[in-house]
Write a protein that holds these residues in place. Structure first.
Motif, PDB file in Angstrom:
ATOM      1  N   GLU A   9       0.837  -1.199   0.000  1.00 17.47           N
ATOM      2  CA  GLU A   9       0.000   0.000   0.000  1.00 17.47           C
ATOM      3  C   GLU A   9       0.873   1.251   0.000  1.00 17.47           C
ATOM      4  O   GLU A   9       0.559   2.228  -0.682  1.00 17.47           O
ATOM      5  CB  GLU A   9      -0.927   0.004   1.211  1.00 17.47           C
ATOM      6  N   ASP A  10       1.964   1.207   0.759  1.00 18.62           N
ATOM      7  CA  ASP A  10       2.883   2.349   0.814  1.00 18.62           C
ATOM      8  C   ASP A  10       3.509   2.613  -0.554  1.00 18.62           C
ATOM      9  O   ASP A  10       3.578   3.756  -1.009  1.00 18.62           O
ATOM     10  CB  ASP A  10       3.986   2.121   1.844  1.00 18.62           C
ATOM     11  N   VAL A  11       3.968   1.564  -1.205  1.00 17.80           N
ATOM     12  CA  VAL A  11       4.574   1.708  -2.537  1.00 17.80           C
ATOM     13  C   VAL A  11       3.536   2.222  -3.527  1.00 17.80           C
ATOM     14  O   VAL A  11       3.811   3.128  -4.320  1.00 17.80           O
ATOM     15  CB  VAL A  11       5.198   0.376  -3.017  1.00 17.80           C
ATOM     16  N   TYR A  12       2.330   1.673  -3.467  1.00 16.89           N
ATOM     17  CA  TYR A  12       1.262   2.120  -4.367  1.00 16.89           C
ATOM     18  C   TYR A  12       0.965   3.606  -4.139  1.00 16.89           C
ATOM     19  O   TYR A  12       0.771   4.352  -5.100  1.00 16.89           O
ATOM     20  CB  TYR A  12       0.003   1.277  -4.181  1.00 16.89           C
ATOM     21  N   ALA A  13       0.959   4.039  -2.872  1.00 15.81           N
ATOM     22  CA  ALA A  13       0.711   5.449  -2.560  1.00 15.81           C
ATOM     23  C   ALA A  13       1.802   6.347  -3.161  1.00 15.81           C
ATOM     24  O   ALA A  13       1.492   7.427  -3.685  1.00 15.81           O
ATOM     25  CB  ALA A  13       0.619   5.644  -1.049  1.00 15.81           C
ATOM     26  N   VAL A  14       3.040   5.901  -3.111  1.00 21.05           N
ATOM     27  CA  VAL A  14       4.127   6.676  -3.722  1.00 21.05           C
ATOM     28  C   VAL A  14       3.933   6.742  -5.235  1.00 21.05           C
ATOM     29  O   VAL A  14       4.103   7.799  -5.847  1.00 21.05           O
ATOM     30  CB  VAL A  14       5.511   6.078  -3.366  1.00 21.05           C
ATOM     31  N   ILE A  15       3.576   5.630  -5.840  1.00 21.52           N
ATOM     32  CA  ILE A  15       3.335   5.603  -7.297  1.00 21.52           C
ATOM     33  C   ILE A  15       2.223   6.581  -7.657  1.00 21.52           C
ATOM     34  O   ILE A  15       2.354   7.365  -8.599  1.00 21.52           O
ATOM     35  CB  ILE A  15       3.002   4.168  -7.759  1.00 21.52           C
ATOM     36  N   GLU A  16       1.134   6.547  -6.891  1.00 22.98           N
ATOM     37  CA  GLU A  16       0.017   7.468  -7.141  1.00 22.98           C
ATOM     38  C   GLU A  16       0.459   8.926  -6.985  1.00 22.98           C
ATOM     39  O   GLU A  16       0.067   9.784  -7.782  1.00 22.98           O
ATOM     40  CB  GLU A  16      -1.132   7.162  -6.172  1.00 22.98           C
ATOM     41  N   ASP A  17       1.281   9.181  -5.980  1.00 24.01           N
ATOM     42  CA  ASP A  17       1.777  10.542  -5.766  1.00 24.01           C
ATOM     43  C   ASP A  17       2.655  10.997  -6.920  1.00 24.01           C
ATOM     44  O   ASP A  17       2.545  12.135  -7.379  1.00 24.01           O
ATOM     45  CB  ASP A  17       2.539  10.629  -4.446  1.00 24.01           C
ATOM     46  N   ARG A  18       3.518  10.105  -7.398  1.00 15.11           N
ATOM     47  CA  ARG A  18       4.399  10.463  -8.529  1.00 15.11           C
ATOM     48  C   ARG A  18       3.577  10.717  -9.794  1.00 15.11           C
ATOM     49  O   ARG A  18       3.913  11.571 -10.603  1.00 15.11           O
ATOM     50  CB  ARG A  18       5.423   9.366  -8.808  1.00 15.11           C
ATOM     51  N   LYS A  19       2.492   9.979  -9.944  1.00 18.17           N
ATOM     52  CA  LYS A  19       1.620  10.185 -11.105  1.00 18.17           C
ATOM     53  C   LYS A  19       0.969  11.567 -11.030  1.00 18.17           C
ATOM     54  O   LYS A  19       0.900  12.283 -12.033  1.00 18.17           O
ATOM     55  CB  LYS A  19       0.554   9.086 -11.157  1.00 18.17           C
ATOM     56  N   ALA A  20       0.516  11.939  -9.839  1.00 14.96           N
ATOM     57  CA  ALA A  20      -0.164  13.226  -9.660  1.00 14.96           C
ATOM     58  C   ALA A  20       0.806  14.399  -9.559  1.00 14.96           C
ATOM     59  O   ALA A  20       0.466  15.517  -9.958  1.00 14.96           O
ATOM     60  CB  ALA A  20      -1.034  13.170  -8.410  1.00 14.96           C
ATOM     61  N   ASN A  21       1.996  14.142  -9.018  1.00 11.53           N
ATOM     62  CA  ASN A  21       2.986  15.203  -8.771  1.00 11.53           C
ATOM     63  C   ASN A  21       4.347  14.763  -9.286  1.00 11.53           C
ATOM     64  O   ASN A  21       5.210  14.359  -8.503  1.00 11.53           O
ATOM     65  CB  ASN A  21       3.080  15.496  -7.269  1.00 11.53           C
TER      66      ASN A  21
END
Length: 98
Positions: A9-21
């Motif tokens: 979940e932590d890695v997925y959250a970072v991926i989502e953040d990189r996609k958005a920012n």
């Protein structure tokens, strides 16, 4: 007690953040911004799947762990690129338990 799988979940959250920012120099951002888009992400998924299979075939436990980690990472990028949250995958698994 810590849930060791929460790292996904932590890695997925970072991926989502990189996609958005997007951050310059970020590997995740480079996958999302690659001119071939989804083709590049899927190429990486296929490459890592093949490397995982070879590691299993050769019985190399350390490589199995390493390559599976690479494969899971790229699968998470693929899911993010398709706006599929991990919760939907978890629900699918739950539905299959019966």
């Amino acid at each position: 007690m810590e849930n060791k799988l929460s790292v996904l979940e932590d890695v997925y959250a970072v991926i989502e953040d990189r996609k958005a920012n997007p951050i310059e120099g970020s590997y995740v951002c480079s996958l999302f911004q690659h001119r071939k888009g989804m083709d590049k992400i899927l190429e990486k998924v296929g490459e890592e799947a093949f490397e995982t299979v070879l590691a299993v075939k050769n019985g190399e436990k350390d490589r199995i762990i390493s390559e599976t980690s690479d494969l899971l990472f790229h699968l998470l990028v693929m899911l993010s690129a398709n706006d599929i949250p991990l919760e939907e995958i978890a629900e699918e698994f739950k539905g299959r338990r019966h």
